[in-house]
Design an enzyme around this catalytic site. Sequence first.
Site, PDB file in Angstrom:
ATOM      1  N   HIS A 327     -19.360  19.108  30.226  1.00 15.03           N
ATOM      2  CA  HIS A 327     -19.842  20.171  31.105  1.00 15.03           C
ATOM      3  C   HIS A 327     -20.026  19.699  32.554  1.00 15.03           C
ATOM      4  O   HIS A 327     -20.143  20.512  33.467  1.00 15.03           O
ATOM      5  CB  HIS A 327     -21.176  20.694  30.562  1.00 15.03           C
ATOM      6  CG  HIS A 327     -21.502  22.094  30.969  1.00 15.03           C
ATOM      7  ND1 HIS A 327     -21.088  22.646  32.172  1.00 15.03           N
ATOM      8  CD2 HIS A 327     -22.214  23.064  30.351  1.00 15.03           C
ATOM      9  CE1 HIS A 327     -21.536  23.892  32.257  1.00 15.03           C
ATOM     10  NE2 HIS A 327     -22.217  24.161  31.175  1.00 15.03           N
ATOM     11  N   LYS A 410     -21.007  51.525  28.501  1.00 15.77           N
ATOM     12  CA  LYS A 410     -20.617  52.043  29.810  1.00 15.77           C
ATOM     13  C   LYS A 410     -20.699  53.571  29.842  1.00 15.77           C
ATOM     14  O   LYS A 410     -21.006  54.164  30.868  1.00 15.77           O
ATOM     15  CB  LYS A 410     -19.181  51.607  30.159  1.00 15.77           C
ATOM     16  CG  LYS A 410     -18.999  50.111  30.261  1.00 15.77           C
ATOM     17  CD  LYS A 410     -19.121  49.531  31.645  1.00 15.77           C
ATOM     18  CE  LYS A 410     -18.066  49.947  32.615  1.00 15.77           C
ATOM     19  NZ  LYS A 410     -18.113  49.067  33.819  1.00 15.77           N
TER      20      LYS A 410
END
Length: 612
Positions: A327, A410
């Site tokens: 990472h 949505k």
Amino acid sequence: MDNNLSESLPERTFQYQSSLPSLPVPLLETSLSKYLDAVHLFASEEEFKATADIVSKFQAGVGKELHQKLLQRARTKRNWLEEWWLDAAYLEVRIPSQLNVNFAGPAPYLEHCWPPEEGTQLQRASITIWHTLQYWNLIRKERLHPQKAGKIPLDMDQFRMLFCTCKVPGVKKDTIRNYFKTESEGPCPSHLVVICHGRIFTFDAVCDGQILTPPELLRQLSYVKECCEGEPEGDGVAALTSEERTRWAQAREYLINIDPHNNTILEIIQSSLFVISLDETKPYSTPENYTNLTLEALTGNPTIRWGDKSYNSLVFADGTFGSTCDHAPYDAMVLVSMCWYLDQQIKVTTGKWKGSDTVRAVPRPEELVFTVDEKVQSDISHAKRQYLESAQDLQVVCYAFTAFGKAAIKQKKLHPDTFVQLAMQLAYQKMYKRPGSCYETAMTRKFYHGRTETMRPCTQEAVNWYKAMVDPTCDADAKRKAMLLAFNKHNKLMGEAQEGKGFDRHLLGLYLIAKEEGLPTPDLFMDPLYAKSGGGGNFVLSSSLVGYTTVLGAVAPMVHHGYGFFYRIRDDRIVMSISAWKSCHETDAASLFNIFCSSLHEMLHLATTSQL
């Protein structure tokens, strides 16, 4: 005329780097008042009064001085945070990276082209490797479109870290070695490393200026596999990368001292494009249940992964795929972008190679054999022991919630990411009857070399809404109003964090200035409420939206009594991976998942009745 000409030229990957704005430093009083807001929930009135007192003293005194020094630093650096963040968040951390810091995940191909099927491992691998090499070539030629938020270009620097990059352990602090170059900058390493049965091989992915085709890659992989079949396991030197960082650094120094050729091998691995692990396991998974695949990606065999590599592709014996990545050099969005590209390419070609089957006389893979002695062997077995102990302690569930997804959310005019975050808050509070400190990744790539800021989703509004949800005297209307207030607050904080106006990185900067100047740690950071509210990387819920694609990842929890909560949102489903430590008896990833699902249903129902 000129205008049209520039319009028709494609944008180059890194063309906006020089014009990106510098990372801003927020106002001190704004950051401190946001901090007080965020910690209030985790304190009694008495504790909060004490903290407010510490904060106002800090603001008038040492904080003011530190802030001035930070502003001075920001005048000379386009990103005042960059080096500090790398050091504090990644390079100085001593715990083993491979389980605690790396992100890992399942590849989505099994959803459409490649359900688990034995005997397909090498053939499928040769196709994914070929597509991955095409992506490397796009970045190298700067043909990958610069990403944007609306019309605003985003920083693309992290894409330089995807290939030919490796973390190298140091006794006190690690370093990142990046060997990647674009075509205009010069030659770039083009060899791959394949690890199989604890043995390491390498071959060049380019021959006479041409990337090897899938049939050629297949031949190389088959050769490696044949070398290993029926033979004893190799030494498994790769397992050392899963060790505590200082121990690995010392083991590495010792390796180099016993034979300089060992250093040559390390250089070959570090500079390679990426690592391919041929894994013997068959983590049978489905599009509804990725648990085995995710667990295997996160906690699998340490002798066949180079845990410090920025991209380590995992190829399982049942023809499924995963990855594990360091990472430190980049955030998951870079890998998501590449994996989404791979997924689209594989889908378009239905996982088949449509080109020539001619195989050129490519040099065979070369085995890289470390010189090891008894001490190295005992280092390797120590690394394996500590890794397996931690790996067995990690609980991971990765399931699809298929009742609804982005489309339905949505339709209610609600933000899908905020919807999931609030459902997570609701689930945690139902499970523990108290708020949990929570971190959500906010991306700051609008700024030069920007990475992330902390957005704290556990707000007073989210807690008020939870109280309304469990209050029998509260009607739907009141619950709905409380929910919308929680939505608005979350969206506002997220928007601010993305503009570089969060407070966590600012406070970290003030803390690090004090440390650099050799000043005592300010009381603000010693206050128990600082850590209790998540400060200093102590968040109980560490969460991230991996995006709206088919790509998902998983990370271990930040703290022992915490959860890692990562999710992706599609039109018809929400897929999440939740991790927890089994040795903590308070946490259980499967229970959190179940309560989270019922929270999603409750919220959609509430949003539906709100339209009547």
